[in-house]
Design a protein around this motif. Structure first.
Motif, PDB file in Angstrom:
ATOM      1  N   ASN A  21      -5.266   6.016   4.534  1.00  0.00           N
ATOM      2  CA  ASN A  21      -4.322   6.279   3.446  1.00  0.00           C
ATOM      3  C   ASN A  21      -5.033   6.069   2.114  1.00  0.00           C
ATOM      4  N   GLU A  22      -5.281   7.112   1.414  1.00  0.00           N
ATOM      5  CA  GLU A  22      -5.967   7.039   0.121  1.00  0.00           C
ATOM      6  C   GLU A  22      -4.952   6.709  -0.971  1.00  0.00           C
ATOM      7  N   THR A  23      -5.073   5.508  -1.529  1.00  0.00           N
ATOM      8  CA  THR A  23      -4.135   5.060  -2.567  1.00  0.00           C
ATOM      9  C   THR A  23      -4.824   4.735  -3.885  1.00  0.00           C
ATOM     10  N   PHE A  24      -6.135   4.907  -3.919  1.00  0.00           N
ATOM     11  CA  PHE A  24      -6.875   4.476  -5.106  1.00  0.00           C
ATOM     12  C   PHE A  24      -6.731   5.449  -6.272  1.00  0.00           C
ATOM     13  N   TRP A  25      -6.787   6.723  -5.987  1.00  0.00           N
ATOM     14  CA  TRP A  25      -6.890   7.701  -7.071  1.00  0.00           C
ATOM     15  C   TRP A  25      -5.544   8.072  -7.672  1.00  0.00           C
ATOM     16  N   TYR A  26      -4.485   7.947  -6.891  1.00  0.00           N
ATOM     17  CA  TYR A  26      -3.159   8.311  -7.389  1.00  0.00           C
ATOM     18  C   TYR A  26      -2.214   7.136  -7.193  1.00  0.00           C
ATOM     19  N   ASN A  49       8.088   1.585  -6.376  1.00  0.00           N
ATOM     20  CA  ASN A  49       8.625   2.835  -5.850  1.00  0.00           C
ATOM     21  C   ASN A  49       7.794   3.270  -4.645  1.00  0.00           C
ATOM     22  N   LEU A  50       8.453   3.922  -3.709  1.00  0.00           N
ATOM     23  CA  LEU A  50       7.724   4.431  -2.552  1.00  0.00           C
ATOM     24  C   LEU A  50       6.769   5.544  -2.973  1.00  0.00           C
ATOM     25  N   ARG A  51       5.553   5.477  -2.498  1.00  0.00           N
ATOM     26  CA  ARG A  51       4.588   6.532  -2.796  1.00  0.00           C
ATOM     27  C   ARG A  51       4.960   7.814  -2.032  1.00  0.00           C
ATOM     28  N   ASP A  68       0.812  -1.216   0.000  1.00  0.00           N
ATOM     29  CA  ASP A  68       0.000   0.000   0.000  1.00  0.00           C
ATOM     30  C   ASP A  68       0.846   1.267   0.000  1.00  0.00           C
ATOM     31  N   THR A  69       2.072   1.150   0.465  1.00  0.00           N
ATOM     32  CA  THR A  69       2.933   2.341   0.533  1.00  0.00           C
ATOM     33  C   THR A  69       3.821   2.488  -0.703  1.00  0.00           C
ATOM     34  N   LYS A 113       1.047   8.361  -5.126  1.00  0.00           N
ATOM     35  CA  LYS A 113       0.867   9.178  -3.928  1.00  0.00           C
ATOM     36  C   LYS A 113       0.011   8.450  -2.901  1.00  0.00           C
ATOM     37  N   ILE A 114       0.243   8.834  -1.650  1.00  0.00           N
ATOM     38  CA  ILE A 114      -0.650   8.442  -0.558  1.00  0.00           C
ATOM     39  C   ILE A 114      -1.219   9.727   0.027  1.00  0.00           C
ATOM     40  N   ILE A 115      -2.509   9.897  -0.099  1.00  0.00           N
ATOM     41  CA  ILE A 115      -3.170  11.082   0.458  1.00  0.00           C
ATOM     42  C   ILE A 115      -3.675  10.713   1.842  1.00  0.00           C
ATOM     43  N   LEU A 116      -3.109  11.356   2.853  1.00  0.00           N
ATOM     44  CA  LEU A 116      -3.535  11.078   4.219  1.00  0.00           C
ATOM     45  C   LEU A 116      -4.841  11.811   4.499  1.00  0.00           C
TER      46      LEU A 116
END
Length: 816
Positions: free
Chosen positions: A684-689, A530-532, A518-519, A692-695
């Motif tokens: 942790n929002e990972t679906f849209w990007y 790659n790390l988000r 997930d990260t 990126k991880i949007i907290l």
């Protein structure tokens, strides 16, 4: 047991009959204090040979195999060299008894001769008694299978110079078996190294249809298991195979690499058929049995079939052997007088020079086998300087025990055996059949003391284009693609690109696209993740700072309005705005603004709770106040006359405060129940990007929907009541202001909902905080500030007379 003893008596009778006549020493026999046996298939007997009676075959009626005759002479030379040594067996002479073991099923008299004592086999005799102390040979693995079990009974050491089957490494079955040639597993290892070096993955394996070939095929299958090499085709070669069908099937499989693991006679027939059938553009890999063949490399058309590589034992020059052959008096005759019928040699028709130049394969294994026995006898007899202990009898099992402990140097090779009786010495050369018809060494493969190999690619002249041929079922997948197996072979596959969020690690598993954590993230066709980039809106963000300042200004503004209203509390404008209720509204608006500060910074459970809780709770109080205020306005001007009792009850029990309190309690309970069951928590929002991880905060809609619905219900009621009073007197018409504020409120959250569906970046929380602030400011700007303006700048409209006049005017209008 009875039948076994009877058979041994029968064998004893044969032995006595065959040794009835006197004879002189021949090349097959030499007297000595201790005898060693020798088994060499001097003459070639086809597998189709059949005999109708249980008699020994007459080997000399068949063609002589010159290479085996050379090995036979090498054993004689080795024994002579041992006897001439002053240090190895100083006062002990070593003799030999050699037999032509040309058949694996019709040469048992020579084996029984080894087991006999004075021409007799006595099952009840003392353990360890036999005519020989050890046996050198036999040649093939199939012959060893028929010979070794009989000699194992008395633990007579069998030292083979050419039997390579892995079965003989099982000491539980063959406790007295040793060999001076590497077993099949080492040959297969060397061939495997060649395949890996050139990255050949799609191969055919043609093996002799005998113990040697079948064992090689099984070892090869085990070796390539769980590797990138696939066995596309395999076939056992017998006496009369259908070569055309074999080559057609190989061609149909599009195989370019052919491993031939078969006896020399089968390999010669196979290569000759390939030339005649015009087989081209193949790479042939020979085992050590025929890689140094003298005839094939010079055969016409040999280079048309492709490139021939092979693994072979390194040639070791044995000093004095050629002189031994060349100085032999007269033509090489094996002896006119003989003990048994398989001690006759049809040796005419060739010269000593031909013998010395014949295929030297297995020379050092024969030489080292004799010396291993001699060194073991040396240790058994406790030989020292100048003499051996004649009081010690060297039984075969004692010689065996010493032989297993062998550790001596012979022609720069350290001769040792492992716990399985296999040699701890030896290596393989990688050879290439060049245009001159010679087997040119182009590499090596060592096994002791460590395993390593090397091939000099530049020394090999490849067929056709001159480049290293390839051999695969399916071409290698591009980077970032996973293999999807087609059929039974893992080498046959289609290539499937790894999707976003997955990657392929070909070294670990080339068949599976693994999901990133997930990260992490990866684009399509990736080989790693790659790390988000972790994103959230910190307190130091300009937008966050701006909104927090605006939120602070809201508090200051509400405080200023409260002060202004307090000074003019008894004026008509303040009374018509709600009186004391105005202070509750302004206080709740200030408390609602607390939520804004929790939209920024790294989310935590507490942050997520206070991001929504103050706004939902205190804004509900604000809206309920406006519901009550709208209802009161409508009640005064429209409902009081029609429902006087309702107005009376409302005034008596302070209905406005009851409604506000009930609304507060209901909303507080709904929030308490919802947040207790599933409170908002960091997400942790990972679906849209992908990168990126949007907290953010995760809200359970089931847990919070009731409180939101309740607030929405209050807004609807407020809108209904305020809309009903849209035509009331101008200065007494707060309903119009409330209606306008509610319309702006609805528009604000519709716009935010649209943005929430279209935009999913980190600043969505900024937009959310902005919507909250706008929801608070619109009541300040459109409800309270107009009244502040009248109080401060139009005091003439803030009088009792002015308001009475508006009411009277409205009453006249209604009555008309």
């Amino acid at each position: 047991m009875k039948h076994f003893l009877l058979s041994l008596f029968f064998v004893e009778f044969l032995l006595r009959a065959s040794t009835a006549s006197t004879f002189s020493d021949s090349d097959f026999h030499q007297d000595g204090d201790y005898l060693i046996g020798g088994l060499f298939n001097l003459h070639a007997v086809g597998s189709s040979y059949h005999h109708h009676r249980p008699e020994a075959i007459n080997c000399s009626h068949n063609p002589l195999v010159l290479a085996n005759y050379r090995r036979f002479q090498l054993m004689r030379f080795s024994v002579e060299e041992v006897n001439n040594s002053s240090t190895l067996l100083p006062n002990v002479s070593l003799g030999y008894e050699i037999f032509d073991h040309c058949s694996q099923s019709h040469n048992f008299p020579d084996i029984f001769q080894f087991m006999s004592v004075n021409g007799m086999i006595r099952p009840w005799a003392k353990a360890g008694e036999s005519s020989v102390i050890a046996v050198v040979g036999p040649f093939t693995s199939s012959q060893t299978w028929s010979v070794a079990p009989l000699l194992m009974m008395d633990l007579i050491p069998v030292v083979s110079y050419a039997s390579t089957s892995s079965d003989f490494s099982e000491q539980s079955k063959f406790p007295a078996f040793l060999r001076t040639i590497p077993p099949n597993k080492d040959t297969i290892e060397a061939i495997f190294n060649v395949l890996q070096h050139f990255d050949w993955r799609w191969v055919a394996f043609l093996n002799g249809d005998n113990d040697f070939g079948i064992d090689g095929l099984e070892l090869f299958r085990k070796k390539i298991y769980e590797t990138d090499i696939c066995l596309a085709y395999s076939k056992g070669l017998g006496d009369n195979p259908d070569y055309k069908q074999i080559f057609n099937q190989i061609e149909a499989q599009n195989v370019h690499i052919i491993i031939v693991f078969a006896p020399k006679i089968y390999a010669e027939a196979l290569i000759n058929s390939a030339i005649q059938l015009n087989v081209t553009n193949k790479v042939w890999i020979a085992d050590d049995g025929w890689s140094l063949d003298k005839k094939l490399p010079k055969m016409k058309g040999i280079h048309n079939i492709g490139t021939i590589l092979g693994v072979s034992q390194p040639l070791v020059t044995i000093a004095g052997f050629n002189d031994f052959i060349l100085t032999s008096k007269g033509p090489p005759v094996c002896g006119v007088q003989h003990r048994l019928c398989n001690q006759v040699c049809n040796c005419r028709g060739f010269s000593a020079e031909q013998v010395s130049t014949e295929d030297p394969l297995f020379s050092f294994p024969v030489y080292s086998a004799v010396y291993a026995i001699a060194h073991a006898l040396h240790n058994t007899l406790q030989c020292g300087t100048g003499r051996c202990n004649n009081n010690i009898t060297a039984y075969p099992h004692k010689v065996l025990a010493e032989m297993k402990k062998s550790n001596f140097t012979l022609l720069n090779h350290t001769v040792q055996f492992d716990e399985n009786g296999d040699p701890r010495f030896g290596s393989y050369s990688i050879v290439f059949w060049n245009r001159s018809g010679d087997a040119q060494e182009v590499g090596f493969s060592h096994f002791y003391p460590r395993v390593y190999s090397y091939i000099y690619d530049t020394k090999i002249q490849w067929h056709k284009s001159g480049k290293v041929p390839d051999s695969y079922c399916s071409p290698e997948c591009p980077v970032g693609y996973a293999k999807k197996q087609s059929g039974i072979h893992k080498c046959c596959f289609t290539c499937v690109i790894c999707q976003n969020g997955t990657y392929i690690n070909t070294t670990e598993d080339p068949y599976t696209c693994k999901a990133c954590s997930d990260t992490e993230w990866s684009p399509e066709g990736s080989t790693r993740c790659n790390l988000r980039l972790v994103e959230y809106v910190p307190f130091t963000d300009p937008a966050a700072l701006g909104l927090m300042v605006i939120s602070g200004l809201l508090v200051v503004l509400t405080l200023a309005v409260c002060v202004l209203f307090a000074f003019h509390y008894n004026t008509p404008v303040v009374r018509s705005a709600g009186g004391s209720m105005c202070f509750l509204i302004l206080g709740c608006l200030s408390l609602s603004s607390i939520s804004v500060f929790f939209y920024f910074g790294k989310p935590s459970v507490a942050f997520c709770i206070f991001r929504f809780l103050p706004f939902l709770l205190f804004y509900t109080v604000c809206v309920s106040c406006f519901v009550v205020r709208s209802f009161q306005i409508v009640c005064i001007f429209k409902i009081a006359a029609k429902f006087p009792k309702l107005q009376s009850w409302w005034m008596k029990y302070h209905g406005q405060w009851v409604v506000i309190s009930v609304a507060f309690v209901i909303q507080a309970l709904l929030l308490l129940i919802g947040y207790s069951s599933d409170p908002p928590k960091p997400h942790n929002e990972t679906f849209w990007y992908l990168d990126k991880i949007i907290l953010g905060c995760d809200i359970n809609l089931k847990a919070t929907s009731t409180s939101v619905i309740f607030l929405l219900t209050l807004c609807i009621l407020c809108f209904i009541f305020s809309y009903m009073g849209k035509d009331l007197p101008k200065n007494y018409n707060e309903a119009k202001s409330i209606t306008f504020c509610l319309m702006l409120l609805i528009l604000t959250w519709v716009i935010f909902a649209t943005e929430y569906m279209l935009y999913h970046g980190r600043h969505i929380v900024t937009l959310n905080a902005l919507a909250v602030l706008f929801s608070l400011y619109l009541f300040i700007f459109w409800y309270f500030l107009p009244k502040c303006y009248i109080i401060m700048f139009q005091p003439d409209k803030n009088t009792q007379q002015y308001f009475q006049g508006l009411i009277q005017s409205y009453t006249k209008t209604i009555s008309q």
